[in-house]
Design an enzyme around this catalytic site. Sequence first.
Site, mmCIF file in Angstrom:
data_model
loop_
_atom_site.group_PDB
_atom_site.id
_atom_site.type_symbol
_atom_site.label_atom_id
_atom_site.label_comp_id
_atom_site.label_asym_id
_atom_site.label_seq_id
_atom_site.Cartn_x
_atom_site.Cartn_y
_atom_site.Cartn_z
ATOM 1 C CG ASN A 107 -5.016 -48.231 -10.703
ATOM 2 O OD1 ASN A 107 -5.993 -49.063 -10.230
ATOM 3 N ND2 ASN A 107 -4.225 -47.603 -9.848
ATOM 4 C CE LYS A 148 -1.574 -49.298 -0.050
ATOM 5 N NZ LYS A 148 -1.036 -50.241 -1.177
ATOM 6 C CB CYS A 157 -12.663 -52.741 -0.177
ATOM 7 S SG CYS A 157 -11.024 -53.345 -0.196
ATOM 8 C CG ASN A 193 -4.758 -47.679 -1.756
ATOM 9 O OD1 ASN A 193 -4.353 -47.434 -2.674
ATOM 10 N ND2 ASN A 193 -5.014 -48.890 -0.877
HETATM 11 C C1 LIG Z 1 -2.196 -50.518 -11.330
HETATM 12 C C2 LIG Z 1 -2.171 -50.367 -9.779
HETATM 13 C C3 LIG Z 1 -2.881 -51.495 -8.947
HETATM 14 C C4 LIG Z 1 -2.973 -51.283 -7.358
HETATM 15 N N1 LIG Z 1 -3.449 -52.386 -6.813
HETATM 16 C C5 LIG Z 1 -3.336 -52.240 -5.501
HETATM 17 C C6 LIG Z 1 -4.096 -53.128 -4.583
HETATM 18 O O1 LIG Z 1 -4.444 -54.285 -5.390
HETATM 19 N N2 LIG Z 1 -3.857 -53.180 -3.215
HETATM 20 C C7 LIG Z 1 -3.375 -52.126 -2.627
HETATM 21 O O2 LIG Z 1 -3.432 -52.175 -1.658
HETATM 22 N N3 LIG Z 1 -2.942 -51.108 -3.477
HETATM 23 C C8 LIG Z 1 -3.038 -51.180 -4.790
HETATM 24 N N4 LIG Z 1 -2.363 -49.966 -5.577
HETATM 25 C C9 LIG Z 1 -1.772 -49.018 -4.788
HETATM 26 C C10 LIG Z 1 -0.269 -49.005 -4.566
HETATM 27 O O3 LIG Z 1 0.139 -50.461 -3.945
HETATM 28 C C11 LIG Z 1 0.398 -47.962 -3.951
HETATM 29 O O4 LIG Z 1 -0.213 -47.922 -2.749
HETATM 30 C C12 LIG Z 1 0.033 -46.662 -4.650
HETATM 31 O O5 LIG Z 1 0.146 -46.751 -6.153
HETATM 32 C C13 LIG Z 1 1.090 -45.633 -4.248
HETATM 33 O O6 LIG Z 1 2.463 -45.950 -4.558
HETATM 34 P P1 LIG Z 1 3.144 -45.813 -5.815
HETATM 35 O O7 LIG Z 1 2.907 -44.250 -6.346
HETATM 36 O O8 LIG Z 1 4.648 -46.121 -6.052
HETATM 37 O O9 LIG Z 1 2.602 -46.498 -6.988
HETATM 38 C C14 LIG Z 1 -2.200 -50.090 -6.846
HETATM 39 C C15 LIG Z 1 -1.719 -49.276 -7.461
HETATM 40 C C16 LIG Z 1 -1.391 -49.376 -8.923
HETATM 41 C C17 LIG Z 1 -1.026 -48.196 -10.042
#
Ligand SMILES: Cc1cc2nc3c(=O)[nH]c(=O)nc-3n(C[C@H](O)[C@H](O)[C@H](O)COP(=O)(O)O)c2cc1C
Length: 340
Positions: free
Chosen positions: A107, A203, A168, A230
Amino acid sequence: MSRMSSGPAVHQETEMVRQIDRNAEPPSSSPEGRVRRGPVDLSVALAGVTLRTPIVSASGCFGSGREISEFYDLRQLGAVTVKSMTLDPWQGKPTPRMVETPSGMLNAIGLQNKGVEYFLQYDLRWLNSAKVPVIASIAGNTKDEFVRVADRLRGAPGVIAIEANISCPNLEDKDSMFSHDAKATAAVIAAIRRQLEVPLFVKLSPNVTSITEIAGAALDSGAQGLSLINTVVGMAIDIETGKPELGGVMGGLSGPAIRPIAVRAVYEVHQAFPDVPIIGMGGVMNAHDALEMLMAGATVVAVGTANFVNPESGIEIAAGMEKFMADRGIRNVAQLKRSA
Ligand SMILES: Cc1cc2nc3c(=O)[nH]c(=O)nc-3n(C[C@H](O)[C@H](O)[C@H](O)COP(=O)(O)O)c2cc1C
């Protein structure tokens, strides 16, 4: 991301992830798919608060929780981590913003959000009415922006912790990510910390040579907890056009593909800082994965991409954990971790 219950785009995203996850082990759950009451106590302490279960939502994958609340009562989760918010609204990156990859997704949303004032006026009020603890994720492009967002959140009701998403671009330092540099991490965390009355979680990005070095810098600067990981930076190219598939060119890989990286990162950081609470995440799709993350050293487990596959995954994972523990006579999460 926050509109999983309706709309063609959302349906497409959900379908996409369902396909990539078709080989994943189904979550083990009670027949009702709900956390069962029983001899097992799933509650855990985080940020000085007792959470009902160790399963929380991951930022950006749950919106404000409104849509998911159509599927279950959010009080069945430990907490909701909201989408990262900035001082002013951010428009995000150009489309396409999501791409399917083997066992995962890329993404490049670009932290699109409506800003901290909107969060306080609308999302937080709603979350307060849903009576669920909130972890507020904040982001910014400068130290000052982080500080001002943190300042607006002072005294915000129901917010049990702030999670600083430091993945960021740092506009004051050649656009390099705060999270990729120990000095930049230390400076931004020290500045945010001064504004806060609630615990600060940082994070961490896995896209670094030494995650423990960045973790140490964050902790030395006053962070009380760490969230990891992340997404992992990746890219996909359309071979018909020869162009990147994502509008933002590169994006963040999430889902089962990154789970071993996440487990390793949580383990490494926990070994280095055993007393520090960790919110562990990365590819957790079912109870097995959540248990693995806890055994690696996480205090609680955040569920992200799995919500796109199955909106009820959070509570089904908790139910599966409860069954696993009940079957083995493990009465609480502390005992579970001791048995690891
Ligand atoms: C569509 C999407 C949007 C995300 N937006 C954020 C965000 O705004 N802030 C953040 O700290 N992490 C964001 N993440 C990261 C997730 O919080 C997480 O750290 C990462 O996806 C790994 O976990 P997962 O494999 O269970 O998704 C985002 C992930 C995805 C897939």
